[in-house]
Design a protein around this motif. Sequence first.
Motif, PDB file in Angstrom:
ATOM      1  N   PHE A  22      44.238  30.662  34.619  1.00 57.40           N
ATOM      2  CA  PHE A  22      43.338  29.561  34.902  1.00 57.40           C
ATOM      3  C   PHE A  22      42.676  29.058  33.631  1.00 57.40           C
ATOM      4  N   ILE A  23      42.260  29.971  32.727  1.00 57.57           N
ATOM      5  CA  ILE A  23      41.582  29.562  31.507  1.00 57.57           C
ATOM      6  C   ILE A  23      42.479  28.659  30.685  1.00 57.57           C
ATOM      7  N   PHE A  24      43.814  28.871  30.795  1.00 56.93           N
ATOM      8  CA  PHE A  24      44.754  28.026  30.050  1.00 56.93           C
ATOM      9  C   PHE A  24      44.458  26.546  30.281  1.00 56.93           C
ATOM     10  N   PHE A  25      44.035  26.216  31.523  1.00 55.77           N
ATOM     11  CA  PHE A  25      43.820  24.818  31.856  1.00 55.77           C
ATOM     12  C   PHE A  25      42.379  24.361  31.701  1.00 55.77           C
ATOM     13  N   PHE A  26      41.390  25.286  31.571  1.00 54.54           N
ATOM     14  CA  PHE A  26      39.995  24.883  31.641  1.00 54.54           C
ATOM     15  C   PHE A  26      39.106  25.558  30.604  1.00 54.54           C
ATOM     16  N   LEU A  27      39.073  25.097  29.366  1.00 56.97           N
ATOM     17  CA  LEU A  27      38.312  25.826  28.364  1.00 56.97           C
ATOM     18  C   LEU A  27      37.239  25.031  27.635  1.00 56.97           C
ATOM     19  N   PHE A  28      37.370  23.721  27.520  1.00 58.71           N
ATOM     20  CA  PHE A  28      36.574  23.018  26.526  1.00 58.71           C
ATOM     21  C   PHE A  28      35.518  22.130  27.168  1.00 58.71           C
ATOM     22  N   PHE A  29      34.452  21.840  26.471  1.00 58.77           N
ATOM     23  CA  PHE A  29      33.481  20.885  26.939  1.00 58.77           C
ATOM     24  C   PHE A  29      33.173  19.894  25.832  1.00 58.77           C
ATOM     25  N   THR A  30      32.589  18.742  26.220  1.00 57.26           N
ATOM     26  CA  THR A  30      32.319  17.689  25.250  1.00 57.26           C
ATOM     27  C   THR A  30      30.850  17.304  25.324  1.00 57.26           C
ATOM     28  N   PRO A  31      30.002  17.761  24.395  1.00 52.55           N
ATOM     29  CA  PRO A  31      28.575  17.532  24.470  1.00 52.55           C
ATOM     30  C   PRO A  31      28.163  16.087  24.279  1.00 52.55           C
ATOM     31  N   LYS A  32      29.058  15.226  23.804  1.00 53.73           N
ATOM     32  CA  LYS A  32      28.693  13.840  23.577  1.00 53.73           C
ATOM     33  C   LYS A  32      28.512  13.090  24.888  1.00 53.73           C
ATOM     34  N   LEU A  33      29.130  13.573  25.977  1.00 55.50           N
ATOM     35  CA  LEU A  33      29.048  12.874  27.242  1.00 55.50           C
ATOM     36  C   LEU A  33      27.717  13.152  27.917  1.00 55.50           C
ATOM     37  N   ALA A  34      27.267  12.193  28.716  1.00 55.93           N
ATOM     38  CA  ALA A  34      26.024  12.383  29.450  1.00 55.93           C
ATOM     39  C   ALA A  34      26.306  13.198  30.700  1.00 55.93           C
ATOM     40  N   THR A  35      25.447  13.081  31.715  1.00 59.09           N
ATOM     41  CA  THR A  35      25.588  13.856  32.936  1.00 59.09           C
ATOM     42  C   THR A  35      27.017  13.769  33.470  1.00 59.09           C
ATOM     43  N   ALA A  36      27.568  14.917  33.844  1.00 61.30           N
ATOM     44  CA  ALA A  36      28.948  14.952  34.324  1.00 61.30           C
ATOM     45  C   ALA A  36      29.094  14.134  35.599  1.00 61.30           C
ATOM     46  N   LYS A  37      30.216  13.451  35.733  1.00 63.73           N
ATOM     47  CA  LYS A  37      30.498  12.680  36.946  1.00 63.73           C
ATOM     48  C   LYS A  37      31.932  12.909  37.390  1.00 63.73           C
ATOM     49  N   PRO A  38      32.319  14.167  37.578  1.00 61.12           N
ATOM     50  CA  PRO A  38      33.674  14.450  38.052  1.00 61.12           C
ATOM     51  C   PRO A  38      33.893  13.910  39.462  1.00 61.12           C
ATOM     52  N   ILE A  39      35.161  13.873  39.863  1.00 59.29           N
ATOM     53  CA  ILE A  39      35.541  13.210  41.117  1.00 59.29           C
ATOM     54  C   ILE A  39      35.229  14.085  42.324  1.00 59.29           C
ATOM     55  N   VAL A  40      34.739  13.436  43.372  1.00 58.08           N
ATOM     56  CA  VAL A  40      34.585  14.066  44.686  1.00 58.08           C
ATOM     57  C   VAL A  40      35.565  13.375  45.629  1.00 58.08           C
ATOM     58  N   TRP A  41      36.386  14.182  46.325  1.00 55.37           N
ATOM     59  CA  TRP A  41      37.386  13.660  47.248  1.00 55.37           C
ATOM     60  C   TRP A  41      37.060  14.109  48.671  1.00 55.37           C
ATOM     61  N   GLN A  42      37.692  13.455  49.629  1.00 61.21           N
ATOM     62  CA  GLN A  42      37.617  13.896  51.023  1.00 61.21           C
ATOM     63  C   GLN A  42      39.011  13.909  51.629  1.00 61.21           C
ATOM     64  N   ALA A  43      39.323  14.983  52.346  1.00 62.04           N
ATOM     65  CA  ALA A  43      40.576  15.085  53.099  1.00 62.04           C
ATOM     66  C   ALA A  43      40.223  15.355  54.552  1.00 62.04           C
ATOM     67  N   GLN A  44      40.792  14.584  55.453  1.00 64.21           N
ATOM     68  CA  GLN A  44      40.460  14.736  56.869  1.00 64.21           C
ATOM     69  C   GLN A  44      41.716  14.709  57.714  1.00 64.21           C
ATOM     70  N   LYS A  45      41.738  15.596  58.689  1.00 64.27           N
ATOM     71  CA  LYS A  45      42.814  15.618  59.680  1.00 64.27           C
ATOM     72  C   LYS A  45      42.184  16.020  61.005  1.00 64.27           C
ATOM     73  N   GLY A  46      42.144  15.084  61.918  1.00 67.98           N
ATOM     74  CA  GLY A  46      41.451  15.354  63.170  1.00 67.98           C
ATOM     75  C   GLY A  46      39.963  15.547  62.911  1.00 67.98           C
ATOM     76  N   GLY A  47      39.433  16.600  63.488  1.00 70.06           N
ATOM     77  CA  GLY A  47      38.003  16.870  63.338  1.00 70.06           C
ATOM     78  C   GLY A  47      37.657  17.769  62.164  1.00 70.06           C
ATOM     79  N   ALA A  48      38.651  18.141  61.372  1.00 69.92           N
ATOM     80  CA  ALA A  48      38.402  18.994  60.190  1.00 69.92           C
ATOM     81  C   ALA A  48      38.256  18.094  58.961  1.00 69.92           C
ATOM     82  N   VAL A  49      37.077  18.147  58.341  1.00 73.93           N
ATOM     83  CA  VAL A  49      36.779  17.304  57.185  1.00 73.93           C
ATOM     84  C   VAL A  49      36.494  18.207  55.982  1.00 73.93           C
TER      85      VAL A  49
END
Length: 331
Positions: A22-49
């Motif tokens: 997992f670390i192979f894909f997720f190691l670095f950060f960038t202090p120049k950016l302001a508050t993080a705004k990563p993506i929020v998704w929704q997946a729904q099928k029937g009554g399960a959200v």
Amino acid sequence: MMTSGFERAFRGIFLFRLSAIFIFFFLFFTPKLATAKPIVWQAQKGGAVFTLFGSIHLGSPNFYPLPELVEDKFDKADALIVEVDLASSKVPAFPDRRNSYQSLNVKEKRLLETVAAKARVDLSLLYAMQPWQTAVTLQMEQAKSLGLRPDFGVDRHFLQKSSSTGKRIIGLESLEQQFSTLTTMEDNGKAMLLETIEDWDQKRLDLACMISAWRQGDHKTLTAMSNYFAEYSSLEDRVLYQRNLKWISLLQDKNKFPDGNYLLVVGDLHFHGKRGLLALLEKEGFSIKRLTSGGSVNCFSSAGRMNQSANTSSQRYQGEVDLASVLAQKY
């Protein structure tokens, strides 16, 4: 079996989700950016959200605050879904097999020596470990050198909130299953070790790009990187795609996930690309909706990386392992 020192070291690694796959894909950060705004998704099928949010397992204080929407979704969720519920998991023992010194040829040892010096890790310690353990240790040191800490990991953030609020936690797999991903690798994970030390400096740039794209919600860049790794990394099939398929099956199990609202937080690159969770969920009849807007960092060129791979292909995996044969076996 491993010495007690090794056991203590790797207990800490896995309790804080510092697995190299997992670390192979997720190691670095960038202090120049302001508050993080990563993506929020929704997946729904029937009554399960399911609200979907990509985690960075090792983080930085400037990852926070997270988007207000995902914190609100956590508060309203019936349960938190994560890769592993560490509070209810025990670190399993793993078998003693050929160490890295025994597994590598002369040229590969020379490369490991170079990377060990850059990572400032005792070479004798790396040689004494199994290849997958050596890869884990090097990835850990790279993360530490970039200022990343497990206590600021995104999944840890939500696990701590669940613990303090009494929110139900559902793990998609056990720690034993994650361990088996490593311990059952061919040649004790030698291919993983070679992938870790090949193009060490370039990988640092790739990782910086990934975290920048995550923080800015750049789905296009993350998708391009995911598709690139799917084609050129011998680890992607084992550590992402095969696990994604198992998770898709679980998420459709009405006994485990009856109708309700859930927040699913797993490693971010599990979501993107042709073999990612978003595409697989949609194929299974889930409606997929992006709930937040994002930015663009445009920091990744698959063409550039492929050209570089072509230029260096004659130097990769010389001796016991050949890159072409590894890719042929995996794909």
